[in-house]
Design an enzyme around this catalytic site. Sequence first.
Site, short mmCIF file in Angstrom:
data_model
loop_
_atom_site.label_atom_id
_atom_site.label_comp_id
_atom_site.label_asym_id
_atom_site.label_seq_id
_atom_site.Cartn_x
_atom_site.Cartn_y
_atom_site.Cartn_z
N ASP A 185 0.81 -1.05 -0.16
CA ASP A 185 -0.06 -0.12 -0.02
C ASP A 185 0.86 1.33 -0.08
O ASP A 185 2.33 1.26 0.02
CB ASP A 185 -0.93 0.08 1.16
N ASP B 16 -11.56 0.77 -3.34
CA ASP B 16 -11.77 -0.57 -2.54
C ASP B 16 -13.30 -1.09 -2.94
O ASP B 16 -13.89 -0.13 -2.86
CB ASP B 16 -11.61 -0.33 -1.12
#
Length: 427
Positions: free
Chosen positions: A159, A220
Amino acid sequence: MALSHIIIITSMLLCAHVSALENGLARTPPMGWLAWERFRCNTNCAAYPDNCVGEKLFMEMADVMVSGGWKDAGYKQVNMDDCWMAKQRNSQGEIYADPGRFPSGIKVLADYLHAKDLKLGIYADFGNYTCSGYPGTMGHEKDDAQTFAAWGVDMLKFDGCSSTSDEKKVGYPLMSKELNETGRPIIFSCSWPAEDGHVPPKINFTLMAEICNLWRNYDDIGDNFEDVIKIINWFADNQDVLIPAAGPGHWNDPDMLIGGNFALSPDQAKLQFGMWAMLAAPLFLSADLRAIAPEYVKILQNRQIIQINQDPLGMQGRRVKTSGPFQLWVRPMWGAEQAIAVFSTSTGGDVEHFSFTMAGLGIDKPASKYEIYNIDNEFETKVVGLNDMITVAVNPQGITIYRAKPGTTKIPHFEYEVKEELTFDIL
């Protein structure tokens, strides 16, 4: 880090890593299980011992992946996400697992998985902190890569929370380089596009393919059907830049499979699974496999869909038509076969019908005839010409998928079914 320092380092890395990621990994989209959508950052093992992010959860999921047929279907990765770490590095600056939730340590967990012919995926973040506030990797890239390799990690999801766009230009290529230099084959999954603009000119997909085996492209996913359709439509709207970026060793990633959780009906779960196959997407389940209902197991272990997803040609599918609630997609496959999907977002109460021709799919160098096979109905197999009308029955918020092979030779599509029936009879 000063901007001038970033630019200098980035320039050096761009010159040095042109073919750095040719690591031989992820030649077909990776398949496995990922904790995040279902279990998030649940660290309260005292209150939720069966559902907290700890070694018990990952070992139990590995056990079910073997006993429940998931491994045999191709799901090999067992992937951790954020919140596995201790809140601070140790006195030597090393990253380590929370000792209360992972008392045996990550190496033991990796060995446990490897003994079952499964693989371990782990999570880190280029930044000072992860998205959930755990230690980031910035300044520790080499050490963390070496640590992951020593533990026996097989995949890293990386990430970029708490880092700037300029810092990401350093961090992602640098982590790719450090992973490669460990000498251990580690699939590298990047979140860079999802965090920093999604598409060109903000994202350079040529660079992405040189440093990452797969990358998250978009927002997401949540546990709802609206997100599934939103992601599919975004991939379709941007397909002209996304399709050339994907292929063996480097894949666009629309995020996790959520079938078997709380929100999707079986038809909706089947739609997501089928479209992820058409998109040549990584297949990462994020449901509780210990309690998943049988109808979702059947959907998510469908060998015919998995064959399409794992096709060695590695070409991502394309949307060729929309009509009301219907979308028509085609994916070129090995041997000049085509996978054809029709799905509907209708909320009506009855099966609806959609018609198309092979000529209308935009196939490069089409054949004059095709044998088409409905993968849900082994008896619906026929030979059609380029301009013959093919009418498809589609459930509301459902999907129907065909395989089409040039000529009149039957597609060998019974292998998995026969094998499973024989196994069942013996038992």
